[in-house]
Scaffold this motif. Structure first.
Motif, PDB file in Angstrom:
ATOM      1  N   ALA A 169       1.154  -1.088   0.148  1.00  0.00           N
ATOM      2  CA  ALA A 169      -0.028   0.112   0.106  1.00  0.00           C
ATOM      3  C   ALA A 169       1.007   0.960   0.346  1.00  0.00           C
ATOM      4  O   ALA A 169       1.688   1.173   0.718  1.00  0.00           O
ATOM      5  N   PHE A 170       0.524   2.087  -0.972  1.00  0.00           N
ATOM      6  CA  PHE A 170       1.625   3.743  -1.009  1.00  0.00           C
ATOM      7  C   PHE A 170       0.845   4.480  -0.544  1.00  0.00           C
ATOM      8  O   PHE A 170      -0.453   4.787  -0.965  1.00  0.00           O
ATOM      9  N   LEU A 171       0.913   5.442  -0.536  1.00  0.00           N
ATOM     10  CA  LEU A 171       0.502   7.138   0.583  1.00  0.00           C
ATOM     11  C   LEU A 171       0.452   8.041  -0.956  1.00  0.00           C
ATOM     12  O   LEU A 171       1.972   8.216  -0.965  1.00  0.00           O
ATOM     13  N   ILE A 172      -0.030   8.170  -1.634  1.00  0.00           N
ATOM     14  CA  ILE A 172       0.140   8.932  -3.294  1.00  0.00           C
ATOM     15  C   ILE A 172      -0.966  10.344  -2.626  1.00  0.00           C
ATOM     16  O   ILE A 172      -2.003  10.436  -3.242  1.00  0.00           O
ATOM     17  N   PRO A 173      -0.235  11.616  -2.355  1.00  0.00           N
ATOM     18  CA  PRO A 173      -1.044  11.935  -3.174  1.00  0.00           C
ATOM     19  C   PRO A 173      -1.021  13.060  -4.102  1.00  0.00           C
ATOM     20  O   PRO A 173      -0.345  12.381  -5.090  1.00  0.00           O
ATOM     21  N   ARG A 174      -1.767  13.968  -4.571  1.00  0.00           N
ATOM     22  CA  ARG A 174      -2.934  14.171  -5.772  1.00  0.00           C
ATOM     23  C   ARG A 174      -2.116  15.064  -6.770  1.00  0.00           C
ATOM     24  O   ARG A 174      -2.005  14.702  -8.278  1.00  0.00           O
ATOM     25  N   HIS A 175      -1.147  15.435  -5.674  1.00  0.00           N
ATOM     26  CA  HIS A 175       0.254  16.136  -7.145  1.00  0.00           C
ATOM     27  C   HIS A 175      -0.006  15.656  -7.300  1.00  0.00           C
ATOM     28  O   HIS A 175       1.995  16.340  -8.655  1.00  0.00           O
ATOM     29  N   THR A 176       0.721  14.788  -7.435  1.00  0.00           N
ATOM     30  CA  THR A 176       2.314  13.339  -7.973  1.00  0.00           C
ATOM     31  C   THR A 176       2.225  13.471  -9.195  1.00  0.00           C
ATOM     32  O   THR A 176       1.119  13.490  -9.739  1.00  0.00           O
ATOM     33  N   PRO A 177       3.110  13.689 -10.170  1.00  0.00           N
ATOM     34  CA  PRO A 177       3.076  13.693 -11.267  1.00  0.00           C
ATOM     35  C   PRO A 177       2.734  11.957 -12.250  1.00  0.00           C
ATOM     36  O   PRO A 177       3.472  11.056 -11.283  1.00  0.00           O
ATOM     37  N   GLY A 178       1.866  12.616 -12.991  1.00  0.00           N
ATOM     38  CA  GLY A 178       1.582  10.592 -13.272  1.00  0.00           C
ATOM     39  C   GLY A 178       0.068  10.061 -12.710  1.00  0.00           C
ATOM     40  O   GLY A 178      -0.680   9.053 -13.397  1.00  0.00           O
ATOM     41  N   LEU A 179      -0.575  10.691 -11.420  1.00  0.00           N
ATOM     42  CA  LEU A 179      -1.918  10.458 -10.737  1.00  0.00           C
ATOM     43  C   LEU A 179      -2.941  11.390 -11.340  1.00  0.00           C
ATOM     44  O   LEU A 179      -2.404  12.367 -11.288  1.00  0.00           O
ATOM     45  N   SER A 180      -4.359  11.053 -11.384  1.00  0.00           N
ATOM     46  CA  SER A 180      -5.216  11.460 -12.062  1.00  0.00           C
ATOM     47  C   SER A 180      -6.080  10.426 -12.294  1.00  0.00           C
ATOM     48  O   SER A 180      -6.192   9.582 -12.069  1.00  0.00           O
ATOM     49  N   THR A 181      -7.559  11.619 -12.194  1.00  0.00           N
ATOM     50  CA  THR A 181      -8.953  10.810 -11.456  1.00  0.00           C
ATOM     51  C   THR A 181      -9.714  11.092 -13.439  1.00  0.00           C
ATOM     52  O   THR A 181      -9.745  12.080 -13.445  1.00  0.00           O
ATOM     53  N   GLY A 182     -10.916  10.264 -13.237  1.00  0.00           N
ATOM     54  CA  GLY A 182     -11.382  10.107 -14.427  1.00  0.00           C
ATOM     55  C   GLY A 182     -12.910  11.070 -14.069  1.00  0.00           C
ATOM     56  O   GLY A 182     -12.810  11.937 -12.915  1.00  0.00           O
ATOM     57  N   PRO A 183     -13.671  11.861 -14.878  1.00  0.00           N
ATOM     58  CA  PRO A 183     -14.818  11.473 -14.454  1.00  0.00           C
ATOM     59  C   PRO A 183     -15.526  10.967 -13.981  1.00  0.00           C
ATOM     60  O   PRO A 183     -15.175  10.185 -13.737  1.00  0.00           O
TER      61      PRO A 183
END
Length: 386
Positions: free
Chosen positions: A187-201
């Motif tokens: 399990a990784f803790l990934i902040p939203r601003h991390t490059p490569g992370l995005s969310t769909g509609p």
């Protein structure tokens, strides 16, 4: 023994007042706009609703499992969106860190989650990994970077509650490609601003308006070993199960609030609705539906509180948590169906029956997430046959 008075009367009345005077009057707006007004979210922050289950030393309320269940029963009497907005922080969005986070991870994230400054979410489910969570395909490949161990994460997560507005993602990925069992997952803790992370509609859903759900995309996301929950690879699935064991008790409690609300609405309706020259409350078949609902609500409430107390006492409640989640979610569905039947056409029409139609659609999801009813039946059977 803990009872309702343990969650002090002032705090319980605060939740009831919020539901009665703020949340319920805003339900129509939430459905219309598909979001909770920000001023109401801010009220929830100021009242500490985001930190209910987070320890006192990190700015939370430090509620026991039973106290959290009692609080959730009250908050969930309003539209599901209100519970869901704070619920990931009081449940799956923070519990992994509470259970297995390093001291540094707890200091960095728990105060922000408790205050509602940050919204967390749990990114476990994938397009091909739902009930079979160990089938996840999201990969975390080790890469060298200036002498520091890093991981390149790629994959897609699906049906992630609060993903469109979350700032912290607990992402589960396979760190050992040669081990396809649960032991290869971290399990990784990934902040939203991390490059490569995005969310769909945001997905269009049957119900639960105002509670955003979407996919999470991870494309060459780089994370350090310090971002692994607990700092040790291969422990992610165990962390997820600890988190879900508690969350299943939470969710069972969250099924009870809407059922209580629906029954209350039905009790008002049957006394004023007349057919054949008298209130329908006088008809025995209507009375039977009301009585069956009350019996099942009472049974579910007792079961949840008993299991919560057992967890607070340090007992293994894996089987009981599954029983709670299965019974309470199925119970809520039955109560909702009966109440629509009692209201008749008004229960089917959003502009006539008040909240009945909305609640009926909202509670249908309870039997699907955090383990479907069928998966819980299988889990219960496996454990009792051991």
């Amino acid at each position: 023994m803990i009872n309702d008075s343990t969650l002090n009367a002032k705090r319980l009345e605060d939740i009831r007042q919020f539901v009665r005077d703020i949340a319920i009057p805003a339900e129509a707006q939430v459905v219309r706009d598909n979001q909770i007004p920000e001023d109401i979210v801010q009220i929830m922050r100021e009242r500490g609703y985001f930190g209910w289950s987070i320890p006192l030393e990190y700015g939370g309320a430090g509620m026991t499992t039973e106290e959290l269940a009692l609080a959730n029963m009250e908050l969930s009497k309003a539209a599901t969106a209100f519970r869901a907005r704070a619920g990931t922080n009081t449940g799956i969005g923070a519990e992994s860190i509470i259970q297995d986070g390093t001291p540094e991870q707890k200091r960095e994230w728990l105060p922000k989650l408790a205050s509602g400054e940050v919204t967390g979410c749990l990114a476990l489910t994938e397009p091909d990994a739902g009930s079979d969570a160990t089938a996840l395909k999201t990969s975390a490949i080790p890469v060298a970077s200036g002498g520091t161990q890093q991981w390149r994460i790629n994959g897609t997560k699906r049906y992630i509650t609060n993903a469109p507005l979350a700032e912290l993602f607990t992402v589960f990925a396979r760190t050992d490609p040669d081990d396809l069992s649960h032991r290869g997952i971290s399990a990784f803790l990934i902040p939203r601003h991390t490059p490569g992370l995005s969310t769909g509609p945001e997905h269009r859903k049957m119900g639960q308006s105002g509670s955003p759900v979407s996919e999470v995309y991870l494309h060459d996301v780089l994370a350090s070993s310090e971002q692994i929950v607990g700092g040790i690879p291969g422990k992610g699935f165990a962390t997820a199960m600890k988190t879900l064991n508690k969350q299943r008790i939470n969710l069972a409690a969250l099924c009870i609030g809407p059922a209580m609300r629906l029954l209350d609405e039905a009790l008002v309706h049957v006394k004023k609705r007349e057919q054949f020259g008298k209130p329908i409350a006088e008809f025995q078949l209507v009375q039977a539906m009301l009585a069956e609902s009350q019996v099942e609500i009472s049974a579910a409430r007792s079961l949840v509180l008993e299991t919560a107390r057992a967890r607070d006492n340090g007992e293994d409640v894996t089987t009981q948590a599954s029983i709670c989640k299965y019974y309470a979610s199925e119970m809520c569905g039955r109560v909702a169906d009966r109440v629509v039947q009692i209201f008749g056409g008004a229960g089917y029409c959003a502009d006539i029956g008040g909240p009945i139609e909305m609640l009926y659609r909202d509670v249908r999801l309870f039997r699907l997430y955090e383990g479907t009813s069928q998966i819980h039946l299988l889990n219960i059977a496996k454990r009792i046959m051991k």
